[in-house]
Scaffold this motif. Sequence first.
Motif, PDB file in Angstrom:
ATOM      1  N   SER A 152       0.682  -1.011  -0.114  1.00  0.00           N
ATOM      2  CA  SER A 152      -0.035   0.416  -0.459  1.00  0.00           C
ATOM      3  C   SER A 152       1.175   1.543   0.079  1.00  0.00           C
TER       4      SER A 152
ATOM      5  N   SER B  64      -1.877   2.879  -8.053  1.00  0.00           N
ATOM      6  CA  SER B  64      -2.929   3.428  -8.472  1.00  0.00           C
ATOM      7  C   SER B  64      -2.471   4.730  -9.305  1.00  0.00           C
ATOM      8  N   THR B  65      -1.084   5.341  -8.515  1.00  0.00           N
ATOM      9  CA  THR B  65      -1.428   6.342  -9.386  1.00  0.00           C
ATOM     10  C   THR B  65      -0.923   6.103 -10.385  1.00  0.00           C
TER      11      THR B  65
HETATM   12  N1  LIG Z   1      -4.050  13.454  -4.668  1.00  0.00           N
HETATM   13  C1  LIG Z   1      -3.071  13.047  -4.331  1.00  0.00           C
HETATM   14  N2  LIG Z   1      -2.361  14.655  -3.917  1.00  0.00           N
HETATM   15  C2  LIG Z   1      -1.721  13.870  -2.987  1.00  0.00           C
HETATM   16  N3  LIG Z   1      -0.488  12.804  -2.947  1.00  0.00           N
HETATM   17  C3  LIG Z   1      -1.336  11.322  -3.134  1.00  0.00           C
HETATM   18  C4  LIG Z   1      -2.634  12.147  -4.131  1.00  0.00           C
HETATM   19  N4  LIG Z   1      -2.912  10.356  -4.511  1.00  0.00           N
HETATM   20  C5  LIG Z   1      -1.849   9.692  -4.195  1.00  0.00           C
HETATM   21  N5  LIG Z   1      -0.779  10.393  -3.715  1.00  0.00           N
HETATM   22  C6  LIG Z   1       0.617   9.327  -2.841  1.00  0.00           C
HETATM   23  O1  LIG Z   1       0.792   8.750  -3.560  1.00  0.00           O
HETATM   24  C7  LIG Z   1       0.879   7.523  -2.863  1.00  0.00           C
HETATM   25  C8  LIG Z   1       0.377   7.017  -3.799  1.00  0.00           C
HETATM   26  O2  LIG Z   1       0.011   6.692  -3.739  1.00  0.00           O
HETATM   27  P1  LIG Z   1      -1.470   5.402  -4.820  1.00  0.00           P
HETATM   28  O3  LIG Z   1      -2.532   4.942  -4.180  1.00  0.00           O
HETATM   29  O4  LIG Z   1      -1.242   5.092  -5.744  1.00  0.00           O
HETATM   30  O5  LIG Z   1      -0.245   4.104  -3.741  1.00  0.00           O
HETATM   31  P2  LIG Z   1      -1.116   2.116  -3.866  1.00  0.00           P
HETATM   32  O6  LIG Z   1      -0.198   1.657  -4.101  1.00  0.00           O
HETATM   33  O7  LIG Z   1      -2.249   2.165  -4.613  1.00  0.00           O
HETATM   34  O8  LIG Z   1      -1.544   2.313  -2.563  1.00  0.00           O
HETATM   35  P3  LIG Z   1      -3.280   0.962  -2.061  1.00  0.00           P
HETATM   36  O9  LIG Z   1      -2.353  -0.726  -2.194  1.00  0.00           O
HETATM   37  O10 LIG Z   1      -3.001   1.279  -0.485  1.00  0.00           O
HETATM   38  O11 LIG Z   1      -4.131   1.405  -2.878  1.00  0.00           O
HETATM   39  C9  LIG Z   1       0.561   7.552  -1.383  1.00  0.00           C
HETATM   40  O12 LIG Z   1       1.812   8.536  -0.209  1.00  0.00           O
HETATM   41  C10 LIG Z   1      -0.456   8.819  -1.185  1.00  0.00           C
HETATM   42  O13 LIG Z   1      -0.762   9.451  -0.521  1.00  0.00           O
END
Ligand SMILES: Nc1ncnc2c1ncn2[C@@H]1O[C@H](COP(=O)(O)OP(=O)(O)OP(=O)(O)O)[C@@H](O)[C@H]1O
Lengths: 248, 260
Positions: A42, A47-48
């Motif tokens: 996580s 997701s990003t």
């Molecule tokens: N709109 C935003 N503004 C600022 N920070 C963001 C934004 N979207 C995501 N982040 C940050 O980017 C990082 C990666 O987030 P992301 O959602 O891509 O992770 P993930 O791998 O999809 O996690 P998960 O498995 O929990 O979904 C995190 O630290 C999050 O706080």
Amino acid sequence: MSTENVILEISHLEKNFGSHVVLKDINFQVHTGDVVSIIGASGSGKSTMLRCINLLETPTGGSILYHGEDITNPRVDAPAYRAKVGMVFQNFNLFNNMTVLENCMAGQIKVAKKSKAEAKEKALQFLQKVGMSAYINAKPRQLSGGQKQRVAIARALAMEPEVLLFDEPTSALDPQMVGEVLEVMTALAKEGLTMIVVTHEMAFARDISSHVIFMADGLIKEEGSPKQIFGEPKEAETKEFLSRFRNV
Amino acid sequence: MISNMNFWERILYILQKYGTSYLKGAGTTLLIALVSTFIGCIIGFLVGIVQTIPVDKKKDSPVKRILLAVVNAVLRVYIEVFRGTPMIVQAVFIYYGMSQVFNVQLSMWQSAFLVVSINTGAYMAESVRGGIISVDPGQMEGAKAIGMTHVQAMMNVILPQAFRNILPQIGNNLIINIKDTSVLSVISIVDLFFVHKSVSGALYTYFESATIVMVIYLTMTLITSKLLRLWENKMDGDENYELVDVMDIGTQLGKKKARV
Ligand SMILES: Nc1ncnc2c1ncn2[C@@H]1O[C@H](COP(=O)(O)OP(=O)(O)OP(=O)(O)O)[C@@H](O)[C@H]1O
Ligand SMILES: [Mg+2]
């Protein structure tokens, strides 16, 4: 993997939110028929990255080539591109003001400019595929999570996309509903739909995907066939991550 | 002779003599309230939509961004001025101001519609903005993910939901307008309140006339409330839906009722 049927080529993709660097240097390719699973802890940026590929986030560096065209160029017609590269969300994002059928017709009519009759036929066809054709008159609020996600998949399919992105499609579901959605996704993979799937369902990543990408700290730490990644992971971080899913 | 009558006799007397005047006044009140609420909603939607246009620092040209910032500042001023001053003063200000400053002679009717519409617009703009913001952002992403443009997503997905969200506020505004058009008597609009003032001025029957007018206003607002509630229920749709037999998909026949 050959190079001629590359659909997406992601190079040196970077994304930061202000001073917060989320994606550092992402490189990978997607070929026709690939089912790419993206796994990782996580906050690792999965997701990003997916949202960058769909242009829901604007990358801050690098390029995303779609059939050779860099879609990070501000002049690219983002809506037209998104019609070809669909996305299925963790929270379904079905249109609450429409019925199941209307959800699956809206994009076809407004975006693809199809006739109502044509759109309806196609919508029914895909709703049938995900086993939701009996519910065409229901509103999203009247459906269970698993049903909503299957409708969301049908809605995306109705646009006949070239690639479908899934962001943890089963994470918001009760355990007993995960199966019905994974079943649909498995069928789509078998039919040859090109998919990029962010998932915590290790069994799906291992058994269904053609390629697995492990992400950590905004980087791809390791990638390879499911056999490689799950059978003989090279990186210590990958091993550590996978050890949390010993029971798959 | 009216001084010899009891309360009910006076009411009857007033109604016999001026009943049609009251009804005409009520008609005027209703007309101004309905038309102005409608126009006010259109203004409110336009302003609210402009105020929620997203700006992308990277993709949008500086010209567009500056233009939007200026327009938004002007709209803020409009909203604050018309929400922050009494409508009775706005009516006088516009009716006399237009002729003295701009040399535009508005009729009483034009002024009436103008004042109530832009006043309602200022309130509705805030409601619409709130209504748009309160729609789950996932709805916009869902729309974009199937290739909709911002405009398409707004028209087909966001605004219909925002409209449903703010329908109670639209109803509120309509009811407020039915009551508040009474202030337009300052620019000699012959609405229900104006009729009351004339009648009671002529007969010195303030209490009796006020009773009649109270009842008429209350009737109008109660009926309005009821109709709006029906509209809300209609928009929410049936709590049940028809489960369609898979076999009949082609023909769309053979529906059975499903309970949820
Ligand atoms: N709109 C935003 N503004 C600022 N920070 C963001 C934004 N979207 C995501 N982040 C940050 O980017 C990082 C990666 O987030 P992301 O959602 O891509 O992770 P993930 O791998 O999809 O996690 P998960 O498995 O929990 O979904 C995190 O630290 C999050 O706080
Ligand atoms: Mg995520």
